[in-house]
Write an enzyme that holds these catalytic residues in place. Structure first.
Site, PDB file in Angstrom:
ATOM      1  N   ASN A 190       0.890  -1.214   0.037  1.00 16.79           N
ATOM      2  CA  ASN A 190      -0.105  -0.046   0.001  1.00 16.79           C
ATOM      3  C   ASN A 190       0.728   1.315  -0.011  1.00 16.79           C
ATOM      4  OD1 ASN A 190       0.997  -0.189   2.620  1.00 16.79           O
ATOM      5  ND2 ASN A 190      -0.825   0.765   3.415  1.00 16.79           N
ATOM      6  N   LYS A 191       2.193   1.124   0.130  1.00 14.45           N
ATOM      7  CA  LYS A 191       2.839   2.317   0.421  1.00 14.45           C
ATOM      8  C   LYS A 191       3.162   3.038  -1.069  1.00 14.45           C
ATOM      9  CE  LYS A 191       4.192   1.726   4.672  1.00 14.45           C
ATOM     10  NZ  LYS A 191       3.649   2.811   5.637  1.00 14.45           N
ATOM     11  N   ASP A 192       2.922   2.385  -2.172  1.00 15.23           N
ATOM     12  CA  ASP A 192       2.820   2.807  -3.542  1.00 15.23           C
ATOM     13  C   ASP A 192       2.236   4.092  -3.675  1.00 15.23           C
ATOM     14  OD1 ASP A 192       4.558   0.773  -3.964  1.00 15.23           O
ATOM     15  OD2 ASP A 192       3.086  -0.178  -5.542  1.00 15.23           O
ATOM     16  N   ALA A 249       3.734   6.942  -1.833  1.00 13.41           N
ATOM     17  CA  ALA A 249       5.026   7.165  -2.221  1.00 13.41           C
ATOM     18  C   ALA A 249       4.825   8.333  -3.685  1.00 13.41           C
ATOM     19  CB  ALA A 249       5.587   5.995  -2.681  1.00 13.41           C
TER      20      ALA A 249
END
Length: 456
Positions: A45-47, A50
């Protein structure tokens, strides 16, 4: 017609929702759904955040063409930043901790990022910490911009704009509860804020880990450094308060042990066929601990943050699991030692105290080793063999502070760890193991002598 993405960045988001069946069967009557964030290009989920952080920095002028992205990351945020950097033409320098899996570091390097590994068991303000090193690089590297995922509110904004609306749409607005591991706080706070605006009755359950400060701070408003000590769980918990953690949005924090998180991580793959990471194991274990809070009419969404491939050398490795005492094994456990009175409750001394004070403490209690703390946080250890060698080299060393000769901190294990496993962990280089009893919130120290007394 299938949409064709112009770049891989267009594939971020719109991840599937999957019903959890076997793990919750006969345990939780509510409908439990997993939001599978591993379908993002960087497998987490960090995409989402970011890309949002980069694009917001571009708009503000903080990140200029050809610049360098600097960040302290446990791996997943770095992956999202690295993928975006490839497409947008930026250089990446990441700092991470020696607690993170080798797979995460190797994955970052695969996208051309430079990775600097820093020690875990130091304060955030310590110049060696991965927070401090990344901040130093921001000022030293020309054209550098630090993403600062912990305090950059573009993080939670990404989940407010994307993750929350997706969950609302996928559940047709029927969601009653969101269960999510809290690290930077972006997912819980951002998605949670959106969902509560749609329905104020929705509950947000933050999953924390032992060794982190979130739960006590939420319940008391006290930032307690006594809560901080080394833990194995990755991706959740912190030893400081990130600005992205909105304690007003998160209704309750539930702590999960390293062992329960690791075991559940494996169960998710073997029982649900979903290859998810350690924070998913924490979230599902926390869900089961909270089972009495849910009814059959509830619709509970659990965030599965990242992919299991990043933990092949850890939670999915039997040897690693045995080394940590996480695999079930019959026989006596650390709890047996504690119950029999053979092990003592942890005694420690501050790292700034003189060595002769440590010597007096060890003599008074007949200790062969003690733990060293800094602001009550466990940072190292001292044993009589190492102390003896230091005194032989320089008798005047007793006037110096303890931290000058301390060794690495003793490892932590759960109180359910088998005695056979404890015995293999106690070596000449590592003469003791710290045992944590999470139910009583006490820590005990076990030495080779303790194990011998029990077995004889």
């Amino acid at each position: 017609m299938t949409k064709i993405c112009d770049t891989i960045l267009d594939a971020i988001g719109h991840t599937p929702m999957v019903r959890i069946n076997r793990i919750t069967k006969d345990v939780i009557t509510a409908t439990v759904l997993a939001k599978i964030e591993t379908f993002n290009p960087g497998n987490s989920n960090k995409d989402r955040m970011a890309l949002k952080m980069i694009e917001d920095a571009e708009r503000s002028g903080a990140l200029k063409p050809g610049g360098t992205i600097v960040e302290g990351t446990s791996g997943n945020t770095g992956m999202g930043l690295a993928i975006a950097a490839v497409i947008k033409g930026y250089r990446c320098i990441f700092t991470t901790t020696d607690k993170q899996s080798k797979e995460k570091v190797d994955a970052l390097k695969a996208f051309g990022a430079e990775v600097i590994v820093c020690p875990t068991n130091v304060d955030p303000e310590d110049p060696r910490s991965y927070y401090s090193v990344s901040s130093r690089l921001e000022h030293e590297v020309p054209g550098a911009w630090k993403a600062n995922q912990y305090d950059n509110l573009s993080n939670s904004a990404a989940h407010y704009e994307q993750t929350g609306p997706e969950i609302w749409e996928q559940t047709d607005g029927r969601i009653t509860d969101l269960v999510v591991g809290v690290g930077t706080g972006g997912t819980a706070s951002g998605a949670g804020r959106f969902l509560k605006e749609k329905n104020p009755g929705i509950r947000v359950w933050g999953i924390d880990t032992y060794g982190s400060v979130f739960k006590k701070y939420k319940e008391t408003g006290i930032f307690d450094k006594n809560e901080i000590y080394p833990y194995i769980t990755e991706g959740i918990g912190e030893d400081f308060l990130p600005k992205n953690v909105d304690f007003d949005v998160i209704d309750h924090f539930e702590k999960v042990t390293d062992r329960d998180a690791a075991i559940m991580t494996r169960r998710i793959a073997r029982e649900e066929g979903i290859f998810a990471g350690n924070s998913a194991g924490s979230a599902m274990a926390g869900l089961l601990q909270l089972r009495d809070r849910f009814s059959e009419n509830d619709v509970v969404v659990v965030i599965f943050h990242d992919h299991g491939s990043r933990y092949l050398g850890k939670m999915f490795n039997d040897e690693w699991m045995r080394a940590k005492g996480f695999l079930e094994k019959a026989g006596m456990t650390a709890a047996t030692l504690v119950a029999s009175g053979l092990s003592g409750e942890l005694c420690s001394i501050e790292a700034t105290e003189p060595i002769d004070a440590a010597v007096r403490l060890m003599r008074e209690h007949d200790f062969s080793q003690i733990s060293i703390t800094h602001d009550r946080r466990l940072v190292g250890s001292l044993n009589e063999t190492h102390l003896y060698e230091a005194l032989l080299r320089d008798p005047e060393v007793v006037k110096r502070p303890v931290h000058e000769i301390m060794q690495p901190a003793f490892p932590f294990v759960d109180i359910s760890t088998n005695v056979d496993q404890l015995a293999t962990m106690i070596t000449p280089a590592n003469p003791a193991v710290l045992v944590r009893d999470f139910k009583t919130d006490k820590t005990f120290i076990i030495t080779r002598t303790d194990v011998i007394r029990l077995l004889c």
